[in-house]
Design a protein around this motif. Structure first.
Motif, PDB file in Angstrom:
ATOM      1  N   GLY A 289     -17.598 -20.487  23.973  1.00 46.50           N
ATOM      2  CA  GLY A 289     -17.772 -19.944  22.623  1.00 46.50           C
ATOM      3  C   GLY A 289     -16.691 -18.948  22.231  1.00 46.50           C
ATOM      4  N   LEU A 290     -16.690 -18.632  20.926  1.00 42.49           N
ATOM      5  CA  LEU A 290     -15.664 -17.736  20.379  1.00 42.49           C
ATOM      6  C   LEU A 290     -15.745 -16.335  20.985  1.00 42.49           C
ATOM      7  N   GLY A 291     -16.969 -15.834  21.156  1.00 44.88           N
ATOM      8  CA  GLY A 291     -17.132 -14.493  21.734  1.00 44.88           C
ATOM      9  C   GLY A 291     -16.529 -14.452  23.132  1.00 44.88           C
TER      10      GLY A 291
ATOM     11  N   LEU B 251      -7.599 -13.705  14.737  1.00 42.85           N
ATOM     12  CA  LEU B 251      -7.328 -14.703  13.702  1.00 42.85           C
ATOM     13  C   LEU B 251      -7.696 -16.074  14.259  1.00 42.85           C
ATOM     14  N   LEU B 252      -8.606 -16.756  13.575  1.00 41.57           N
ATOM     15  CA  LEU B 252      -8.984 -18.102  14.017  1.00 41.57           C
ATOM     16  C   LEU B 252      -8.002 -19.099  13.404  1.00 41.57           C
ATOM     17  N   PRO B 253      -7.287 -19.834  14.257  1.00 46.80           N
ATOM     18  CA  PRO B 253      -6.165 -20.614  13.734  1.00 46.80           C
ATOM     19  C   PRO B 253      -6.527 -21.879  12.967  1.00 46.80           C
ATOM     20  N   ASP B 254      -7.789 -22.289  12.961  1.00 46.14           N
ATOM     21  CA  ASP B 254      -8.164 -23.452  12.145  1.00 46.14           C
ATOM     22  C   ASP B 254      -7.998 -23.149  10.655  1.00 46.14           C
ATOM     23  N   VAL B 255      -8.185 -21.885  10.316  1.00 45.38           N
ATOM     24  CA  VAL B 255      -8.179 -21.511   8.901  1.00 45.38           C
ATOM     25  C   VAL B 255      -6.813 -20.937   8.525  1.00 45.38           C
ATOM     26  N   LEU B 256      -6.171 -21.539   7.528  1.00 47.36           N
ATOM     27  CA  LEU B 256      -4.943 -20.955   6.995  1.00 47.36           C
ATOM     28  C   LEU B 256      -5.312 -20.106   5.787  1.00 47.36           C
TER      29      LEU B 256
ATOM     30  N   GLN C 254     -22.659 -23.473   8.093  1.00 48.11           N
ATOM     31  CA  GLN C 254     -21.453 -23.785   8.884  1.00 48.11           C
ATOM     32  C   GLN C 254     -20.673 -22.542   9.283  1.00 48.11           C
ATOM     33  N   TYR C 255     -21.132 -21.372   8.827  1.00 46.13           N
ATOM     34  CA  TYR C 255     -20.328 -20.155   8.988  1.00 46.13           C
ATOM     35  C   TYR C 255     -21.159 -18.975   9.474  1.00 46.13           C
ATOM     36  N   GLY C 256     -20.435 -17.897   9.879  1.00 43.15           N
ATOM     37  CA  GLY C 256     -21.069 -16.593   9.980  1.00 43.15           C
ATOM     38  C   GLY C 256     -21.286 -16.109   8.553  1.00 43.15           C
ATOM     39  N   ILE C 257     -22.440 -15.495   8.293  1.00 43.35           N
ATOM     40  CA  ILE C 257     -22.745 -15.022   6.932  1.00 43.35           C
ATOM     41  C   ILE C 257     -23.108 -13.531   7.008  1.00 43.35           C
TER      42      ILE C 257
ATOM     43  N   VAL D 202     -24.997 -12.858  10.518  1.00 45.47           N
ATOM     44  CA  VAL D 202     -25.740 -13.858  11.281  1.00 45.47           C
ATOM     45  C   VAL D 202     -24.890 -15.126  11.388  1.00 45.47           C
ATOM     46  N   GLU D 203     -24.930 -15.759  12.548  1.00 49.64           N
ATOM     47  CA  GLU D 203     -24.113 -16.952  12.778  1.00 49.64           C
ATOM     48  C   GLU D 203     -24.869 -18.202  12.334  1.00 49.64           C
ATOM     49  N   LYS D 204     -24.259 -18.945  11.459  1.00 49.21           N
ATOM     50  CA  LYS D 204     -24.747 -20.258  10.999  1.00 49.21           C
ATOM     51  C   LYS D 204     -26.249 -20.275  10.687  1.00 49.21           C
ATOM     52  N   PRO D 205     -26.666 -19.468   9.689  1.00 52.70           N
ATOM     53  CA  PRO D 205     -28.089 -19.449   9.321  1.00 52.70           C
ATOM     54  C   PRO D 205     -28.505 -20.779   8.682  1.00 52.70           C
TER      55      PRO D 205
ATOM     56  N   SER E 147     -19.174 -15.845   3.429  1.00 52.63           N
ATOM     57  CA  SER E 147     -18.974 -16.407   4.767  1.00 52.63           C
ATOM     58  C   SER E 147     -17.810 -15.739   5.481  1.00 52.63           C
ATOM     59  N   VAL E 148     -17.921 -15.707   6.792  1.00 55.96           N
ATOM     60  CA  VAL E 148     -16.875 -15.133   7.647  1.00 55.96           C
ATOM     61  C   VAL E 148     -15.738 -16.157   7.728  1.00 55.96           C
ATOM     62  N   VAL E 149     -14.552 -15.702   7.316  1.00 51.25           N
ATOM     63  CA  VAL E 149     -13.398 -16.597   7.193  1.00 51.25           C
ATOM     64  C   VAL E 149     -12.721 -16.853   8.537  1.00 51.25           C
ATOM     65  N   GLY E 150     -12.768 -15.844   9.423  1.00 52.08           N
ATOM     66  CA  GLY E 150     -12.062 -15.994  10.692  1.00 52.08           C
ATOM     67  C   GLY E 150     -10.908 -15.017  10.829  1.00 52.08           C
ATOM     68  N   ARG E 151     -11.038 -13.861  10.166  1.00 53.94           N
ATOM     69  CA  ARG E 151     -10.062 -12.780  10.311  1.00 53.94           C
ATOM     70  C   ARG E 151     -10.872 -11.504  10.519  1.00 53.94           C
ATOM     71  N   TYR E 152     -10.600 -10.808  11.607  1.00 57.34           N
ATOM     72  CA  TYR E 152     -11.403  -9.642  11.972  1.00 57.34           C
ATOM     73  C   TYR E 152     -10.480  -8.519  12.423  1.00 57.34           C
ATOM     74  N   ILE E 153     -10.826  -7.272  12.116  1.00 59.22           N
ATOM     75  CA  ILE E 153     -10.178  -6.117  12.746  1.00 59.22           C
ATOM     76  C   ILE E 153     -11.300  -5.406  13.501  1.00 59.22           C
TER      77      ILE E 153
ATOM     78  N   ILE F 113     -21.515 -18.126  23.393  1.00 52.28           N
ATOM     79  CA  ILE F 113     -21.417 -16.671  23.223  1.00 52.28           C
ATOM     80  C   ILE F 113     -20.678 -16.424  21.912  1.00 52.28           C
ATOM     81  N   GLN F 114     -21.384 -15.841  20.961  1.00 48.01           N
ATOM     82  CA  GLN F 114     -20.867 -15.731  19.597  1.00 48.01           C
ATOM     83  C   GLN F 114     -20.273 -14.345  19.338  1.00 48.01           C
ATOM     84  N   LEU F 115     -19.070 -14.331  18.765  1.00 49.15           N
ATOM     85  CA  LEU F 115     -18.459 -13.068  18.334  1.00 49.15           C
ATOM     86  C   LEU F 115     -19.354 -12.404  17.284  1.00 49.15           C
ATOM     87  N   THR F 116     -19.932 -13.230  16.424  1.00 47.39           N
ATOM     88  CA  THR F 116     -20.828 -12.723  15.375  1.00 47.39           C
ATOM     89  C   THR F 116     -21.950 -11.868  15.966  1.00 47.39           C
ATOM     90  N   ASP F 117     -22.526 -12.283  17.093  1.00 52.49           N
ATOM     91  CA  ASP F 117     -23.644 -11.535  17.689  1.00 52.49           C
ATOM     92  C   ASP F 117     -23.183 -10.164  18.203  1.00 52.49           C
TER      93      ASP F 117
HETATM   94  C1  G1P Z   1     -16.377 -19.561  13.732  1.00 53.26           C
HETATM   95  C2  G1P Z   1     -17.227 -18.299  13.627  1.00 53.26           C
HETATM   96  C3  G1P Z   1     -17.932 -18.257  12.279  1.00 53.26           C
HETATM   97  C4  G1P Z   1     -16.905 -18.347  11.159  1.00 53.26           C
HETATM   98  C5  G1P Z   1     -16.049 -19.614  11.330  1.00 53.26           C
HETATM   99  C6  G1P Z   1     -14.916 -19.635  10.319  1.00 53.26           C
HETATM  100  O1  G1P Z   1     -17.225 -20.674  13.782  1.00 53.26           O
HETATM  101  O2  G1P Z   1     -18.167 -18.276  14.693  1.00 53.26           O
HETATM  102  O3  G1P Z   1     -18.662 -17.061  12.162  1.00 53.26           O
HETATM  103  O4  G1P Z   1     -17.552 -18.362   9.913  1.00 53.26           O
HETATM  104  O5  G1P Z   1     -15.470 -19.664  12.651  1.00 53.26           O
HETATM  105  O6  G1P Z   1     -14.194 -20.824  10.389  1.00 53.26           O
HETATM  106  P1  G1P Z   1     -16.727 -22.138  14.242  1.00 53.26           P
HETATM  107  O7  G1P Z   1     -16.034 -22.734  13.041  1.00 53.26           O
HETATM  108  O8  G1P Z   1     -15.783 -21.927  15.387  1.00 53.26           O
HETATM  109  O9  G1P Z   1     -17.953 -22.883  14.610  1.00 53.26           O
END
Ligand code: G1P
Length: 292
Positions: A109-111, A129-134, A171-174, A193-196, A206-212, A232-236
């Protein structure tokens, strides 16, 4: 201490992007004329990041190779007097920026991925920075820079968010906020909360994938049990942090492209393509021709 380190988790196998990601990392799939990961690294560097920490996997050495020098290629380009190309490939990473990689030995998991960088981060606050998202800037100052500025002023962790349609919240952290912030602004979070499940989300931000995040989140990650998706979720861990101190949601101004999905990727190619300094005008004409 200024935020100078950024963790980029790149160990994921990219199943949403198969078959393209079967033999090359999804992060190396080309958006116009460079791999997707380069845009993310450039975004971090533009925000003042000086060390990129890749949390990676044995199948992904091409990412490290891309950011390394390639002596043979450089010598060949030089001897053929292809100086423009030589300049381009040697300037991918500015000299003051270094790349460090650590492995994520298991897909937990991301965490867990972020926790794998604990020793490299040490006692420094850091970006993720989550690299899937530009993230495409709408302004000269990018959103990540504004988050770092706000973090420096307030010491409150910053979580980048954007509004999504209600049917996509699962589909997202909210984040849970008392009111929706304006673009470019941060607001104190009441929860995350992760993926409610649809219908139960505290908002549509929604959490985009950029955190400080502060260095101490690593201790919280160590205590975080498996959550959504049995990972293991970073969101948690952020939710735990928010019980102890102020964490803020930063509403972005720019535009996101989810390059982990095929349609998001195609959209990114169109948007970055029409703005490409050399190819843009021809590419625009091509799109107009096709649209007829
Ligand atoms: C991850 C995070 C989620 C976030 C998302 C953004 O989820 O856990 O909180 O909203 O990235 O793309 P994943 O897409 O890896 O399931």
């Amino acid at each position: 201490m200024a935020v100078k380190k950024a963790i980029l988790p790149v160990a994921g196998l990219g199943t949403r992007f198969l078959p393209a990601s079967k033999a090359i990392p999804k992060e190396m799939v080309t958006v116009v004329d460079r791999p997707a990961i380069e845009y993310v690294v450039k975004e971090a560097v533009a925000a003042g990041i000086e060390q990129i920490i890749l949390v990676t996997h044995s199948s992904k050495a091409s990412i490290e190779n891309y950011f390394d020098r390639n002596f043979e290629l450089e010598t060949t380009l030089e001897s053929k007097k292809k100086f423009d190309l030589l300049k381009e490939i040697t300037e991918i990473l500015p000299a003051h920026v270094s790349i460090v990689s650590v492995r994520q030995p298991q897909p937990l998991g991301l965490g867990h991925a972020v926790l794998c960088a604990k020793d490299v981060v040490g006692d420094e606050d850091f970006a993720v920075l989550l690299p899937d998202v530009l993230v495409k800037d709408s302004d000269v100052t990018n959103d990540l820079s504004l988050m770092i500025q706000r973090f420096n002023e307030t010491q409150a962790s910053q979580i980048m968010v954007e509004a999504v349609p209600d049917h996509l919240v699962d589909q997202y952290g909210i984040v849970d906020v008392s009111s929706s912030p304006n673009e470019g602004q941060s607001i104190v979070m009441q929860g995350i909360v992760e993926k409610p499940a649809i219908g139960t989300a505290p908002s549509n931000l929604s959490v985009v994938g950029r955190y400080i995040l502060p260095a101490k989140i690593m201790q919280l990650l160590e205590q975080t049990p498996k959550g959504a998706g049995n990972e293991i979720q970073l969101t948690d861990a952020i939710a735990k942090l928010q019980e102890k101190e102020i964490v803020e949601a930063y509403r972005m101004k720019g535009q996101t492209f989810d390059c982990g999905s095929k349609i998001g990727y195609l959209k990114a190619v169109l948007h970055y393509g029409i703005e490409h300094p050399k190819l843009g005008s021809d590419f625009k004409k091509l799109i107009q021709e096709l649209a007829l």
